[in-house]
Design an enzyme around this catalytic site. Structure first.
Site: not given
Length: 540
Positions: A257-259, A261
């Protein structure tokens, strides 16, 4: 083994960018079609009017083209079984619904959302598990249902799941034999009140009408498969072969996910990764050629890909490995190709270098260096103080157009160590300083002013050699300077490090004499002179 009848599809929803998981799914479908000699179809599932946009569609198409995943049928290509946007296929969903109604396999449901919510709340209040729709409208007299519809009463259409249906079974090409009990399947909605098809109904209609033979998709769709098989059966159509792909996890073992990168193809392109790298790397997230080979050219992938080598085990997205792989592909590139692909970041390097030269202030430079020598505080480079303007970047592009051969000569300076094309923006500003040099304070302290280093002697001697050099080429210049080691009683490192700082501004840079060869002699000599002047001022 090949089968020209194989037809696979990648069907993204244009509600955002093409993310890594979707890109891997596209790659597997594309590679399978190519290996089997079949067809790869691109279909846009745009039935979500609030989130689906033409802009997002174009972003997805650009990402597909950048990855080199050419489609045989779909947007911009056409095909006999189109159109290839769901919003343009509404007549096919109406026809399929009519078929189900005629077969007695679909019925209208007049239950309101409020009624259904109340039943769910009552079940929860009683401590019971909500079993789904209770089939309230399933046995309404057809004449009554028709009258209510003609009167304009809102309704949806539901699938009439047979009461005596046994387990829903299929052989998944990745997961093996799968079995789901039919008695837990409620009569799902096929068509909403506004006449739009639900996902499961639309995808079955599309896959059937487009003659899809294999559905290769993420395992988040595994729970949809038994529902879709029920629809195939109700329509009297054979279901395709299903192959569900495991999840892609981040390094912490959680779903990517976005966490973690960057997550979209567009972001990785902007970070300087090559399309061949991304295709190779993503292909290996769940598939292998032989369990050992890591670098797999796309022609090999298209020849050797098979579903029987796709694993059920979740894959881990290792960005360190991705960078290493990108470096391997960069090493094998042609210099001119590297220059062209690196063009945006070379333009940034040009902008940084020319801005630094234009903003040069000797008095401010000395003040900054003295402050650093006193307390270790380093000021921000003037080139990094603000984002580059369109005009600065355009000037870099114009310079590239004027001398592409020169830019291609930068390639050997980074080919062995570069892991992202973006590295060019960071490594090459010094090539565009002209007669100016922007001295790194740490390098000044550790190299130029180091006690007993005799850096000034080294610079003066090298300057004399370079000023009189008959050949402005890397090897002769390097050997002529190296010959100074014995008469000066210096090791090569002690001789060359001050020269590197004086020419490149830093004790860490791309190869020194290869860089010097690409600069005008007068600029190199001017940088050395300026460095000697700075050293004298700091030591005064």
């Amino acid at each position: 083994m090949t089968d020209s009848n194989v037809r696979v599809r990648f069907a993204p929803s244009p509600t955002g960018k093409l993310h890594i998981g979707g890109a891997r799914t596209a790659i597997y479908n594309w590679a399978f079609a190519r290996a089997m000699g079949g067809k790869f179809i691109l279909r846009i599932e745009d039935t979500d009017p609030e989130r689906s946009t033409e802009e997002n569609t174009q972003i997805i198409l650009r990402a597909m083209r950048w990855l080199g995943l050419d489609w045989d049928e779909g947007p911009e290509v056409g095909g006999e079984l189109g159109p290839y946007h769901q919003m343009q296929r509404m007549d096919t969903y109406k026809a399929a619904l009519n078929t189900l109604i005629e077969r007695g396999a679909a019925y209208p449901c007049f239950c309101t959302k409020e009624q259904l919510d109340a039943k769910r709340a009552a079940a929860e209040a009683a401590g019971e598990a909500y079993a789904g729709y209770d089939r309230t409208c399933r046995d309404i007299d057809p004449a009554e249902a028709k009258a209510r519809i003609e009167a304009g009463e809102p309704h949806v259409w539901r699938l009439k799941v047979p009461n005596d249906h046994g387990p829903i079974e299929f052989d998944d090409a990745v997961y093996g034999h799968m079995s789901f009990p039919a008695d837990v399947m409620d009569d799902m909605i096929l068509v909403r009140t506004d006449g739009s098809p639900t996902y499961n109904f639309a995808v079955v209609c599309d896959d059937a009408n487009m003659q899809i033979t294999h559905v290769i998709r993420g395992d988040d769709h595994l729970s949809n498969t038994p529902r879709q098989i029920l629809i195939y059966e109700a329509l009297g159509l054979p279901a395709p072969t299903f192959a569900h792909l495991s999840m892609i996890l981040g390094g912490d073992g959680k779903k990517l996910s976005k966490r973690h990168g960057a997550t979209s193809v567009e972001e990785y392109k902007a970070q300087g990764f090559l399309p061949d790298t991304m295709v190779n790397f993503l292909a290996l997230l769940g598939w292998s050629l032989d369990g050992e080979t890591t670098i797999i050219p796309r022609d090999v992938l298209c020849r050797e890909f098979s579903l029987d080598r796709v694993t059920k085990k979740d894959a881990v997205f290792d960005e360190t490995k991705l960078e290493w792989m990108n470096g391997q592909y960069i090493k094998e590139m042609d210099a001119a190709e590297w220059a062209e692909l690196s063009r945006p970041w070379l333009a940034e390097a040009f902008a940084a270098g020319t801005r630094a030269a234009a903003n040069a202030d000797e008095a401010a430079e000395l003040e900054t260096l003295r402050a650093f020598l006193a307390d270790g505080a380093s000021a921000e480079s003037s080139a990094d103080a603000a984002a580059f303007t369109d005009e600065e970047l355009a000037a870099g592009g114009a310079d590239f157009d004027a001398r592409p051969e020169w830019y291609a000569k930068l390639y050997p300076l980074v080919a062995e160590r570069e892991t992202r094309l973006t590295d060019a923006a960071e490594k090459f500003p010094y090539m565009f300083w002209g007669a100016h040099v922007e001295l790194d304070p740490k390098s000044v302290k550790k190299v130029l002013l180091k006690d007993g280093a005799r850096a000034d002697e080294a610079l003066k001697a090298c300057r004399e050699v370079l000023a009189s050099a008959e050949s402005w080429e890397c090897d002769p210049m390097q050997e002529a300077c190296r010959a100074l080691c014995e008469p000066l009683d210096m090791k090569a490192k002690a001789l060359f490090q001050p020269l590197r700082v004086a020419v490149c501004g830093n004790m860490v840079s791309p190869p020194l004499f290869e860089s010097i060869e690409l600069m005008p002699r007068e600029d190199v000599l001017a940088r050395i002179d300026h460095t000697l002047e700075v050293m004298a001022a700091l030591q005064a």
